[in-house]
Design a protein around this motif. Structure first.
Motif, PDB file in Angstrom:
ATOM      1  N   ASP A  12      13.409  35.344  20.585  1.00 40.74           N
ATOM      2  CA  ASP A  12      13.740  35.366  19.157  1.00 40.74           C
ATOM      3  C   ASP A  12      12.506  35.242  18.265  1.00 40.74           C
ATOM      4  O   ASP A  12      12.653  35.197  17.035  1.00 40.74           O
ATOM      5  CB  ASP A  12      14.714  34.227  18.815  1.00 40.74           C
ATOM      6  N   TYR A  33      12.135  37.550  15.289  1.00 39.10           N
ATOM      7  CA  TYR A  33      12.991  37.189  14.160  1.00 39.10           C
ATOM      8  C   TYR A  33      12.339  36.076  13.345  1.00 39.10           C
ATOM      9  O   TYR A  33      12.383  36.090  12.109  1.00 39.10           O
ATOM     10  CB  TYR A  33      14.362  36.733  14.657  1.00 39.10           C
ATOM     11  N   VAL A  64      11.355  36.221   9.404  1.00 37.29           N
ATOM     12  CA  VAL A  64      11.887  35.256   8.425  1.00 37.29           C
ATOM     13  C   VAL A  64      10.753  34.652   7.614  1.00 37.29           C
ATOM     14  O   VAL A  64      10.830  34.525   6.385  1.00 37.29           O
ATOM     15  CB  VAL A  64      12.703  34.169   9.145  1.00 37.29           C
ATOM     16  N   ARG A 108      18.407  33.391  14.429  1.00 41.41           N
ATOM     17  CA  ARG A 108      19.165  34.609  14.180  1.00 41.41           C
ATOM     18  C   ARG A 108      20.294  34.400  13.174  1.00 41.41           C
ATOM     19  O   ARG A 108      20.897  35.380  12.703  1.00 41.41           O
ATOM     20  CB  ARG A 108      19.758  35.147  15.491  1.00 41.41           C
TER      21      ARG A 108
END
Length: 395
Positions: free
Chosen positions: A239, A242, A246, A316
């Motif tokens: 992840d 991601y 962000v 997520r």
């Protein structure tokens, strides 16, 4: 009328009621002596050891039990809640006084007058008014039964407070605003901020802001000092893209750092390797403690001089960007309210204001002195017990 016990665990002391019962059972009774002219007419009987274990003085035992019961009831701190007492609680006011920063002598004078008119009061000041409001609300929740009110004193400029900041204040808590206008000369300030840079990479800029009577000049230059590398968002290896996205999205919105250059923050989402697995120590820096107070929904601490925040969610999830934004603004954001020349209008303050309601039913009463009646009853019963022992000569 109802009775509220402030120290209900004291009722375990009723186990002491067994003490006077044991004393009565073990008490020795003197045998009576009778004179006989001769023993030859008495039949011979086998002697047997026999001790009676019966209570022979019930009135004295009952008085002693009542003494202990009254003492235990007094230790349990009773509060008798009648309609008259509840009306008296509703008439007194516990007032939290929020003083906007920067403070002035006029603000302190107004706050002192508000405190004198209160049953209980406390002053709260923080870098921002919403932070002080949160502290004030926590204090009000711990007060004895009384009407509750928040009084905000200060130079209330646009942006210092919004209607959204007042949502968490319960409806029974009154809100009152006491604006104090401060006339200051415009001063130039310097910030550092992160915004879009070349090739879509967040870049640190030095921002100079120079307001005057008619306009505000803002100049951006490539700056040094805080760099995005001092802010890390970590997640599980799968992840991590991601997490990087962000962070870029939040920083591209623009984050003002002020003049502080020595702060570092790591946000570790679920599955992050290090530092998510290492124990955190209590935050020793004042700015870390303030930041954690402003984001109570997440847990965090200090690790090697870095503020580490561990949201218990996956990166997520849709709220991950908001969590990162809240954490970074709590740790770095510099208030720009002082540069705002406009004040919150009187009409808006009147719309936000509301009277305080009655004392909330869930408030725990303080000691109202009702225990003295049980102590008085215990002393009176002790006197009765003393007279009964003297008259009956009972141990």
């Amino acid at each position: 009328m109802t009775v509220h016990w402030l120290q209900p665990l004291a009722w375990w002391g009723l186990g002491l009621l067994a003490v006077p019962i044991v004393i009565h059972l073990l008490a020795r009774h003197r045998s009576r002596r009778m004179r006989f002219p001769s023993l030859k007419f008495l039949p011979v009987a086998q002697m047997a050891a026999l001790r009676r274990r019966v209570i022979t003085d019930w009135p004295l035992l009952v008085v002693r039990l009542l003494v202990l019961t009254a003492a235990v009831a007094a230790l349990a701190s009773p509060v008798f809640v009648s309609d008259a007492r509840r009306d008296a609680w509703d008439r007194r006011v516990a007032r939290a006084i929020v003083i906007a920063s920067p403070e002035s002598d006029e603000m302190r004078s107004i706050a002192a007058e508000e405190a004198r008119a209160s049953y209980a009061s406390a002053e709260f000041s923080a870098p921002t008014i919403p932070d002080a409001l949160r502290d004030a609300q926590r204090w009000l929740g711990e007060q004895a039964p009384a009407a509750r009110e928040v009084a905000v004193v200060g130079d209330l400029r646009e942006g210092a407070l919004s209607e959204h900041d007042l949502v968490f204040v319960p409806s029974h808590v009154g809100l009152r605003f006491l604006p104090v206008v401060q006339v200051d000369e415009p001063q130039a300030v310097e910030w550092r901020t992160v915004a879009d840079g070349p090739e879509g990479t967040p870049t640190t800029y030095a921002v100079s802001v120079a307001p005057d009577a008619t306009r505000t000049l803002v100049r951006y230059e490539i700056g040094s000092g805080i760099v995005p590398g001092r802010i890390r968002v970590e997640a599980a290896p799968a992840d991590q893209p991601y997490a990087d996205a962000v962070l870029r999205a939040v920083l591209r919105e623009g984050l003002v750092f002020g003049s502080t250059t020595d702060r570092a923050v790591t946000i570790a989402f679920e599955g992050a390797p290090v530092p998510a697995e290492e124990p955190l120590s209590a935050a020793s820096e004042a700015w870390m403690r303030t930041a954690l107070e402003r984001i109570p929904d997440v847990r965090g601490g200090m690790l090697d001089g870095v503020l580490v925040v561990r949201p218990n969610v996956s990166v997520r999830e849709a709220r991950a960007p908001q969590i990162v934004s809240d954490v970074l603004r709590a740790a770095f954001d510099q208030s720009r309210v002082d540069l705002e020349p406009r004040r919150v209008s009187a009409a808006t303050l009147a719309r936000w204001s509301r009277p305080y309601g009655p004392s909330p039913p869930g408030a725990l009463p303080a000691d109202e002195g009702d225990r003295r009646w049980f102590w008085g009853a215990a002393v009176l019963l002790l006197a009765v017990e003393h007279l009964m022992r003297r008259r009956r000569r009972v141990t």
